[in-house]
Write an enzyme that holds these catalytic residues in place. Structure first.
Site, PDB file in Angstrom:
ATOM      1  N   GLU A 134      -2.042  -9.302   2.710  1.00  0.00           N
ATOM      2  CA  GLU A 134      -2.629  -9.957   4.041  1.00  0.00           C
ATOM      3  C   GLU A 134      -4.063 -10.094   4.238  1.00  0.00           C
ATOM      4  OE1 GLU A 134      -2.204  -5.502   4.981  1.00  0.00           O
ATOM      5  OE2 GLU A 134      -1.389  -6.836   3.597  1.00  0.00           O
TER       6      GLU A 134
ATOM      7  N   CYS B 145       0.766  -1.125   0.120  1.00  0.00           N
ATOM      8  CA  CYS B 145      -0.152  -0.129   0.055  1.00  0.00           C
ATOM      9  C   CYS B 145       1.011   1.411  -0.049  1.00  0.00           C
ATOM     10  CB  CYS B 145      -0.997  -0.020   1.179  1.00  0.00           C
ATOM     11  SG  CYS B 145      -2.183   1.182   0.849  1.00  0.00           S
TER      12      CYS B 145
ATOM     13  N   HIS C  93      -3.403  -5.057  -0.617  1.00  0.00           N
ATOM     14  CA  HIS C  93      -3.245  -5.812   0.691  1.00  0.00           C
ATOM     15  C   HIS C  93      -3.269  -7.381   0.579  1.00  0.00           C
ATOM     16  CE1 HIS C  93      -3.041  -2.361   3.468  1.00  0.00           C
ATOM     17  NE2 HIS C  93      -3.959  -1.503   2.521  1.00  0.00           N
TER      18      HIS C  93
END
Length: 212
Positions: free
Chosen positions: A193, A86, A191
């Site tokens: 994750e 990001c 992202h």
């Protein structure tokens, strides 16, 4: 083999730490450390730079916490595999235009510009699931093809000077850079994750990436 996630007060890093730890265990690729210690960052075998918030705030956070030089030491001087996420990816650019003009690392020549609203229905920030397109043949995307959905939250995007540095795009009112790379450096606007199975695969790919 130690992967260090840089903690410079740029947001809640729990989900990133949890995902990287899980994949390090599953792929048997060393351990993962969340650290704000410049010495630990500088000595990392792999480096992850997350980022939440404004470009200028994140850059200043690295400087104020004494971590910018440590990041440069690991990623540039020692050449360890680096992943920006990001705003952590955006910091790889030459300059950012959020909250004025702020210099980035200049690892990926280009500028971080605001997303353009092309119609009344288009929402900014861009938040949610979008598919990856024009996915390059890069180790980060091993097993990840075009059309894979990943999770974005952003109002700005990196516009590289050279298309060669862009390894994936997404369509949000036109092509938006989704991932960049050069040599031992890579970054994702999305992202991993938060991107479920696809994101975990990308994290595992990073943990085994050997740029050579």
């Amino acid at each position: 083999m130690r992967t260090v996630i840089v903690d410079y007060n740029s947001g809640n890093l729990h989900s990133a730490e949890k995902a990287f730890r899980r994949m390090a265990i599953e792929s048997d690729n060393g351990d993962v450390l969340l650290s704000s210690n410049p010495d630990e960052v500088a000595k990392a075998d792999r480096l992850v730079l997350p980022g939440v918030g404004a470009f200028a705030d994140c850059r200043n956070g690295l400087v104020q916490n004494g971590l910018e030089e440590a990041v440069q030491q690991a990623a540039i001087k020692r050449g360890v595999p680096f992943l920006g996420i990001c705003v952590g990816m955006q910091l790889m650019a030459t300059i950012g235009h959020e909250m004025g003009i702020t210099h980035g690392f200049d690892w990926i020549p280009g500028e971080v510009k605001p997303l353009e609203r092309h119609n009344a229905e288009m929402k900014i920030p861009h938040m949610g699931w979008n598919q990856l397109d024009d996915v390059a043949d890069h180790a980060l995307f091993d097993g990840i093809g075009g059309g894979t959905d990943v999770y974005f939250v952003h109002s700005y995007h990196l516009v590289p000077d050279s298309e060669n540095n862009c390894i994936a795009v997404t369509d949000y009112g036109g092509d938006v850079t989704a991932a960049v790379a050069t040599e031992n450096l890579a970054g994702t606007q999305f992202h991993p994750e938060k991107s479920q199975a696809a994101g975990l695969r990308i994290i595992a790919n990073f943990l085994s990436w050997n740029p050579g």
